[in-house]
Scaffold this active site. Sequence first.
Site, short mmCIF file in Angstrom:
data_model
loop_
_atom_site.label_atom_id
_atom_site.label_comp_id
_atom_site.label_asym_id
_atom_site.label_seq_id
_atom_site.Cartn_x
_atom_site.Cartn_y
_atom_site.Cartn_z
N CYS A 112 23.62 -17.89 42.86
CA CYS A 112 22.83 -16.67 42.72
C CYS A 112 22.44 -16.06 44.07
O CYS A 112 21.96 -14.93 44.13
CB CYS A 112 21.59 -16.93 41.89
SG CYS A 112 21.97 -17.57 40.25
N HIS A 254 16.17 -11.92 43.38
CA HIS A 254 17.11 -12.40 42.36
C HIS A 254 16.42 -12.40 41.00
O HIS A 254 15.31 -12.93 40.84
CB HIS A 254 17.62 -13.79 42.71
CG HIS A 254 18.41 -14.40 41.60
ND1 HIS A 254 19.46 -13.73 41.01
CD2 HIS A 254 18.28 -15.58 40.96
CE1 HIS A 254 19.96 -14.49 40.05
NE2 HIS A 254 19.27 -15.61 39.99
N ASN A 284 19.82 -12.94 33.70
CA ASN A 284 20.15 -13.43 35.05
C ASN A 284 21.66 -13.29 35.23
O ASN A 284 22.44 -14.03 34.63
CB ASN A 284 19.71 -14.89 35.16
CG ASN A 284 20.05 -15.52 36.50
OD1 ASN A 284 20.89 -15.01 37.24
ND2 ASN A 284 19.43 -16.65 36.79
N1 COA Z 1 13.25 -20.95 22.88
C1 COA Z 1 12.14 -21.47 22.34
N2 COA Z 1 11.47 -22.51 22.85
C2 COA Z 1 11.94 -23.04 23.99
C3 COA Z 1 13.09 -22.54 24.63
C4 COA Z 1 13.76 -21.45 24.03
N3 COA Z 1 14.86 -20.91 24.56
N4 COA Z 1 13.31 -23.27 25.74
C5 COA Z 1 12.34 -24.19 25.82
N5 COA Z 1 11.52 -24.04 24.75
C6 COA Z 1 10.31 -24.82 24.44
C7 COA Z 1 10.40 -26.22 24.98
O1 COA Z 1 10.98 -27.11 24.05
C8 COA Z 1 8.95 -26.54 25.23
O2 COA Z 1 8.31 -26.87 24.00
P1 COA Z 1 7.18 -28.04 23.94
O3 COA Z 1 6.08 -27.54 24.81
O4 COA Z 1 6.86 -28.10 22.49
O5 COA Z 1 7.87 -29.24 24.50
C9 COA Z 1 8.36 -25.21 25.69
O6 COA Z 1 9.23 -24.21 25.14
C10 COA Z 1 8.31 -25.05 27.18
O7 COA Z 1 9.59 -25.48 27.73
P2 COA Z 1 9.92 -25.41 29.25
O8 COA Z 1 11.25 -26.02 29.51
O9 COA Z 1 8.72 -25.93 29.98
O10 COA Z 1 10.05 -23.85 29.40
P3 COA Z 1 9.82 -22.98 30.69
O11 COA Z 1 8.59 -22.20 30.53
O12 COA Z 1 10.01 -23.78 31.95
O13 COA Z 1 11.04 -21.97 30.60
C11 COA Z 1 13.14 -21.55 31.60
C12 COA Z 1 12.35 -22.45 30.67
C13 COA Z 1 14.55 -22.08 31.72
C14 COA Z 1 13.13 -20.13 31.03
C15 COA Z 1 12.44 -21.52 32.99
O14 COA Z 1 12.18 -22.84 33.40
C16 COA Z 1 13.20 -20.80 34.06
O15 COA Z 1 13.36 -19.60 34.04
N6 COA Z 1 13.61 -21.53 35.10
C17 COA Z 1 14.15 -20.95 36.32
C18 COA Z 1 15.60 -20.75 36.30
C19 COA Z 1 15.99 -20.24 37.66
O16 COA Z 1 15.18 -19.85 38.46
N7 COA Z 1 17.20 -20.23 38.01
C20 COA Z 1 17.46 -19.74 39.37
C21 COA Z 1 18.76 -19.91 39.80
S1 COA Z 1 19.96 -19.45 38.64
#
Ligand code: COA
Length: 339
Positions: A112, A254, A284
């Site tokens: 990215c 980004h 993204n």
């Molecule tokens: N739909 C519904 N629920 C979801 C889900 C989805 N797509 N993904 C995760 N969950 C749930 C999880 O199971 C968890 O449930 P729980 O609390 O009952 O265990 C809860 O939502 C939180 O999960 P978590 O993994 O902590 O979510 P998050 O807030 O970290 O969001 C991402 C996940 C991937 C969206 C986020 O971490 C993100 O954007 N990361 C950065 C990616 C990035 O920067 N990439 C850069 C380079 S490419």
Amino acid sequence: MIRAAVLAGIGAALPSRSVSNDELAETLDTNDAWIRTRTGIRTRHWTDTGTNTGDLATAAGARALKSAGVDSADLVILATSTGNQPMPGTAPEVATALGLGNVAAYDVSAACSGFLYALSAAAGAIAACVAERVLVIGADVWSTRLNPQDRSTTIIFGDGAGAAVLRAGNGDEPGALLGFDLGSDGIGHELAQVAGGGSRERGSGRPPNPEDAYMTMQGKEMFTHAVNRMAASSEQLLERIGWGAADVDWCAAHQANIRILHTVADVLGVDRSRMLVHLDKAGNTSAASIPLALTDAAKSGQIKAGDRVLMTAFGGGLSWASTAMRWPELDVMEISTDI
Ligand code: COA
């Protein structure tokens, strides 16, 4: 005096097929409200069978050349981690499709951060008199490498391409790239990866696993690194070029997650309203995300000539990069969505 790389044109392309959060929720355990509130994404575009990364890159490149009012470039640098095939690179095909002749053309793989890494390579080529005009493209088609059962990646990534034409000029002109901050940390290479398909696979002693063709991402860890690295890299760059946070009219960061954009703004002391947001419409798009956001904002009139624009990126590798410019007078076309 060192020759500067000056932005002369910009353009972008998205596949015609738009995929809504509701459509994803038909096959994945997710829903529109979760995706919108946790990521800011409303829709993304995915290619249909038969359309590849090179096609999107060519469409974006053609628009950037048109925006610059030119039909030639003597170097094409394509930032992509999802080229048409593992070998050769896709840039030569794109150069040929654009009718640029036998010009130098190569791919840059920096996930990215790729577009900003490619801009730095272009600026170096211009400074060293290797090229007078460079077409830099960021293009990725991650949809072919998403595990349809993995909701943490499938909801986030979209396909797209964005491009810029850089010409040789002076550092005090509008559009001149004012400096770079680049960095990497290989300790985190497993945090976002496609594990299979490379030389490491053979060394593992295990038979190839078809699932290793998919991208995996440790979202929480990537989130933290994305905030820390983009903020720190931006601060380094701003200090180097003598800008304060208050000097930043627009920040093209980004487009990974709206919460990342807001946190980077808060850490930098830049008002959240100054962060360009395009991820709601495209997700993204990896190496394409910054030129897509810039094209969208320039076309809509949000960014105006003379505005001070900071660009910062973070991605797999881990890798990060920042650069900045005063926005030049540009003729910008709508983002193409007919591919
Ligand atoms: N739909 C519904 N629920 C979801 C889900 C989805 N797509 N993904 C995760 N969950 C749930 C999880 O199971 C968890 O449930 P729980 O609390 O009952 O265990 C809860 O939502 C939180 O999960 P978590 O993994 O902590 O979510 P998050 O807030 O970290 O969001 C991402 C996940 C991937 C969206 C986020 O971490 C993100 O954007 N990361 C950065 C990616 C990035 O920067 N990439 C850069 C380079 S490419």
